[in-house]
Structure formats: C-alpha cells, structure tokens
Design a protein around this motif. Structure first.
Motif, short mmCIF file in Angstrom:
data_model
loop_
_atom_site.label_atom_id
_atom_site.label_comp_id
_atom_site.label_asym_id
_atom_site.label_seq_id
_atom_site.Cartn_x
_atom_site.Cartn_y
_atom_site.Cartn_z
N ILE A 179 0.88 -1.17 0.00
CA ILE A 179 0.00 0.00 0.00
C ILE A 179 0.91 1.21 0.00
N GLU A 180 0.80 2.01 -1.03
CA GLU A 180 1.72 3.13 -1.23
C GLU A 180 1.22 4.38 -0.51
N THR A 181 2.01 4.86 0.42
CA THR A 181 1.73 6.17 1.02
C THR A 181 2.61 7.19 0.33
N GLY A 182 2.02 8.28 -0.08
CA GLY A 182 2.72 9.19 -0.97
C GLY A 182 3.26 10.44 -0.29
N VAL A 183 4.10 11.13 -1.03
CA VAL A 183 4.60 12.42 -0.58
C VAL A 183 3.47 13.44 -0.64
N GLY A 184 3.65 14.54 0.07
CA GLY A 184 2.58 15.51 0.18
C GLY A 184 2.89 16.84 -0.47
N ASN A 185 2.81 16.89 -1.80
CA ASN A 185 2.90 18.18 -2.47
C ASN A 185 1.49 18.77 -2.52
N CYS A 186 1.09 19.38 -1.40
CA CYS A 186 -0.29 19.83 -1.20
C CYS A 186 -0.45 21.29 -1.63
N HIS A 187 -1.62 21.62 -2.16
CA HIS A 187 -1.92 22.96 -2.65
C HIS A 187 -3.09 23.58 -1.89
N VAL A 188 -3.07 24.90 -1.78
CA VAL A 188 -4.24 25.66 -1.35
C VAL A 188 -4.60 26.60 -2.50
N ASN A 228 1.22 16.74 5.33
CA ASN A 228 0.00 17.51 5.03
C ASN A 228 0.21 19.01 5.16
N SER A 229 1.45 19.44 5.21
CA SER A 229 1.77 20.86 5.14
C SER A 229 1.64 21.32 3.69
N ALA A 230 1.04 22.48 3.46
CA ALA A 230 0.87 22.99 2.10
C ALA A 230 2.21 23.47 1.53
N GLU A 231 2.44 23.14 0.28
CA GLU A 231 3.70 23.52 -0.37
C GLU A 231 3.52 24.54 -1.49
N THR A 232 2.30 24.65 -2.03
CA THR A 232 2.05 25.60 -3.12
C THR A 232 0.74 26.35 -2.86
N TRP A 240 7.49 23.99 -8.35
CA TRP A 240 6.11 23.50 -8.43
C TRP A 240 6.02 22.03 -8.02
N GLY A 241 7.07 21.28 -8.22
CA GLY A 241 7.03 19.85 -7.92
C GLY A 241 7.69 19.46 -6.62
N THR A 242 8.09 20.43 -5.81
CA THR A 242 8.87 20.14 -4.61
C THR A 242 8.01 20.02 -3.36
N GLU A 243 8.25 18.96 -2.58
CA GLU A 243 7.72 18.88 -1.23
C GLU A 243 8.80 19.46 -0.32
N TYR A 244 8.68 20.74 0.01
CA TYR A 244 9.75 21.44 0.71
C TYR A 244 10.00 20.88 2.10
N LEU A 245 8.94 20.65 2.88
CA LEU A 245 9.08 20.26 4.28
C LEU A 245 9.92 21.30 5.04
N SER A 246 9.73 22.55 4.67
CA SER A 246 10.49 23.65 5.27
C SER A 246 9.64 24.91 5.16
N MET A 247 10.18 26.02 5.64
CA MET A 247 9.45 27.30 5.57
C MET A 247 9.62 27.94 4.20
N ASP A 248 9.28 27.17 3.17
CA ASP A 248 9.28 27.63 1.79
C ASP A 248 7.93 27.30 1.19
N GLY A 279 0.60 17.97 -8.57
CA GLY A 279 0.17 17.43 -7.29
C GLY A 279 0.56 15.98 -7.09
N SER A 280 0.56 15.56 -5.84
CA SER A 280 0.94 14.18 -5.50
C SER A 280 -0.26 13.34 -5.10
N GLY A 281 -1.48 13.91 -5.19
CA GLY A 281 -2.67 13.15 -4.85
C GLY A 281 -2.91 13.00 -3.36
N HIS A 282 -2.29 13.85 -2.56
CA HIS A 282 -2.41 13.76 -1.11
C HIS A 282 -3.60 14.59 -0.62
#
Length: 417
Positions: A225-234, A261-265, A310-318, A338-341
């Motif tokens: 079962i694949e858990t994916g990265v979170g390139n999340c958008h608002v 689940n932190s927003a990246e874009t 646009w394709g980066t999951e920063y996991l930082s204050m970016d 998007g990563s579908g998260h």
C-alpha cells in the motif's frame, strides 16, 4: 514462497511474527486493548529510558549535518512520548474491526453469505526518522490483529530499539505472543529481504520520502500500500474571504512544516484583491516565497520560481506561489504537479467549491479548512500508518479498517451444488 533461510537478516524475526500472527488473529478485543493500555503505561513510566536513547540519535544526526526538518521529526521529548502513549489509549477506545460484517445476505438457494473483516497477518512498515511511527504502527497493527515488522531508519535505531523493547515487554506481560512487534535491522539490505519475503509477509507499507516509496514499489514482491509524498496545494478563489484565506493558508503552511500535510504551493485567482496582504502575512511568518511574475509583482520579497519549485515537497518554511487565471487553471496546475495527497479550496462560491471538489483528484479535499486536517487522529480514526495516495484497497488515512482484508463466510444446511 521464499525460504526463511534466504532472509539471513530478518528470517528469525519473520518466523516469530508469522507464528504470532496466527495467535493475534484470534485474540479477543479485551486482550488486545489490555495490551495497548499496558504499552501506553509502560511508555510513560520508561520515558527517561526512551529519551536517553533518542538524545544519542539526535546528537549523531546533528553531527552528520541532518536538515533541521528531519531533526524535528526525529526528536522526542516528554510531551511527544506522552502523545504517542495517548494515541495507543485512543486505539483502545476505537471499535475492533476484526469480525465486522462488511455486507451479508441470504442467497436464493438459502445459503447465508457474510463478508467479514480479518487481519492481513504479518505487516511490514518501512519508514524514516520518525520514532512516533514505531508506536503508531505497532498499535494499529496489534489492534487490527496483525503482527508488525518495523524497519525504521538507521538515524532512529537507538530510539526505535528502546521503544520496541518497552512495547514488547509490556505486550507480552499482558498476553500478546512473542513476535507480535519485531524491529528489523536498519541497514539497506534488510529492506530488500523484507520486500522479497513473499509468503511470509502479507503486506508492506512504506512511509517516508519519494525515494523510499519508489524503491519499495519498484522492488516489492509482496503486496504494497503506497503512502505518498505531500505536495499539497491551497487554491484561493476570487470569491474567498480575505481573513479566512489568510488563516487557512498560514495554518496550512506554518503549523508544522516537516509533515506531509503541510501545504507547499499557493494558487491564487488573478481577481483576488488581497494577494499583497496574503503574501505579506506569509513573509511576516518567516516563509520564503517562490513565485511567478504576478506573485513577484504583488510582493517584493517573492523570489523567482522554477518548475522544480512547483514539484517540490519542501518540508520547510518555503512555499511556491502562482497566480492563475481561473479555477480550471488551478485544477490543471494541481493535475500536473500534485501528489494526490491533500488539496484545499478557499471560496465562498458554492459553484467554485463544487467545481473544485469534483475536478481535483486527491485522497483528501479540504473546503475552507487547512490541509493540516488530513490525519487519522483528526478524522477520528485514531493513530494512522500514513496517508495512502493510491486508489486500490485504501485511500487517505490508513486506520484500523484499512489494515484488514476480508473473508467470505458461507453458511449452509447441507447444501451441495
């Protein structure tokens, strides 16, 4: 089926887990719940022991130049230990999925048909530097009647060893079989053995970055079962309220930047009049913004964005920022990057909300709410293994029901065909 002798690093653990799984699948709920409560108590009682091991892991990781976001995920304190213990207690309060009847009917020939939830058996979890996953994964597997094979990262090995010792000792005293929770060696070869253990391991779930997930999916000979990265958008629609949008965007980005689940874009409709204010609030909160030309024109602190942003999951204050012509353009951007998260829309227009929720393809869609709510605990499921971004078997937070399969029980009265 692979031979256990072909698994020199993990073979003994796999065999213990396999034997334990046969017992766990038949254990009554009260025994499992009693074990989870005992584990929670033991974690609190032995917090100093766990923190001493964790301090060594954090010190070594810092010396190796580990990024701050990864150190944050690795680090435990008394509050975080108490939180994972509380998550185990939360599981006790949740319904046991084993034995639930998914559907049932009487067939025209008189046979009684029931589809019943049953444990998978042996579940392997491969994850990175987040010791809380050790406890969450063990608890979820045990409550759902599965034995857990845990393969954490080398950077957290001392912490994980201490945690599994506490869980195993408390669990066995409370009636769980030996092998219910096994910690695998942290070297790379152990992952390869786990992924090849077809017939011994029933399911593997990767939880971590893109490279880890890709390796598991690419090499696995067992179900995944694949858990994916979170390139999340608002997406902030032209109809959005300024104060609401600011609160949601800030929370989505800055509440805890190191989680999936932190927003990246941030995508903003071109007719939003409060874009400068919104970007200023992010800058004031310490966020570095990477934007397109329109975003840069709205605030001088925005730096140029590239396709990589646009394709980066920063996991930082970016955070990446793009101004879009309309809602379909926002959906097009998400479909490409998007990563579908988790994807969020901020809007007052019912038409825009309906178009967004229908048009976006993601495990979770937030309407006028922060992306940070995509979480098993927030959804009321208790702790979670991760967020599944695939579409087969389970999607979204992997809680207790998602850690079961089903069996058809067919009852007759001497029926023959």
């Amino acid at each position: 089926m692979s031979d256990a002798a072909e698994l020199p690093l993990i073979g003994a653990s796999v065999l213990r887990a396999r034997a334990a799984a046969r017992v766990l699948r038949t254990l009554p709920t009260d025994v499992k719940d009693g074990a989870l409560s005992a584990m929670a108590d033991a974690l609190v009682e032995r917090t100093d022991e766990v923190l001493a091991a964790n301090a060594l892991d954090v010190e070594a990781a810092a010396a190796d130049g580990t990024p701050a976001s990864v150190l944050d995920r690795l680090r435990l304190d008394a509050g975080r230990v108490a939180a994972v213990a509380a998550a185990l207690r939360d599981l006790v309060a949740l319904p046991d999925p084993v034995g639930d009847v998914v559907r049932g009917s009487r067939l025209p020939n008189g046979l009684q048909l029931r589809q019943v939830r049953v444990p998978f058996g042996v579940v392997g979890i491969v994850y990175e530097a987040r010791p809380n996953v050790t406890v969450d994964a063990a608890g979820l597997c045990l409550k759902s009647g599965n034995a857990a094979l845990l393969r954490g990262s080398a950077s957290a090995f001392r912490t994980n060893t201490a945690l599994v010792a506490v869980l195993s000792e408390a669990g066995q005293k409370a009636g769980l079989p030996e092998g219910s929770v096994e910690l695998l060696p942290a070297d790379r070869a152990s992952v390869g053995e786990l992924l090849s253990a077809r017939g011994h391991v029933d399911l593997v779930i990767p939880r971590g970055g893109a490279s880890l997930i890709q390796r598991v999916v690419r090499e696995a000979q067992v179900p995944v079962i694949e858990t994916g990265v979170g390139n999340c958008h608002v997406y902030v629609d032209a109809s959005a309220d300024a104060a609401t949008a600011e609160a949601i965007v800030l929370n989505s980005k800055t509440h805890r930047v190191s989680v999936c689940n932190s927003a990246e874009t941030l995508l903003v409709h071109r007719d939003v009049p409060f874009l400068p204010r919104l970007l200023g609030a992010l800058v004031d909160a310490g966020v570095t913004l990477h934007g397109d030309a329109a975003a840069r024109a709205a605030h001088p602190a925005v730096v140029p964005a590239t396709d990589e942003d646009w394709g980066t999951e920063y996991l930082s204050m970016d955070m990446a920022v793009r101004v879009v012509d309309d809602l379909p353009a926002a959906l097009e951007h998400i479909a490409r990057w998007g990563s579908g998260h988790t994807e969020a829309v901020v809007a007052d227009s019912a038409t825009a909300i309906a178009a967004f929720t229908a048009g976006v393809d993601a495990a979770a869609v937030m309407v006028n709410a922060s992306t940070r709510f995509t979480d098993g605990g927030e959804f009321g499921f208790g702790a979670e293994i991760g967020i599944s971004t695939q579409k087969l078997h389970a999607r979204g937070p992997l809680g207790l029901p998602e850690l079961t399969s089903t069996t058809y029980v067919v009852t007759g009265s001497g029926h023959t065909r």
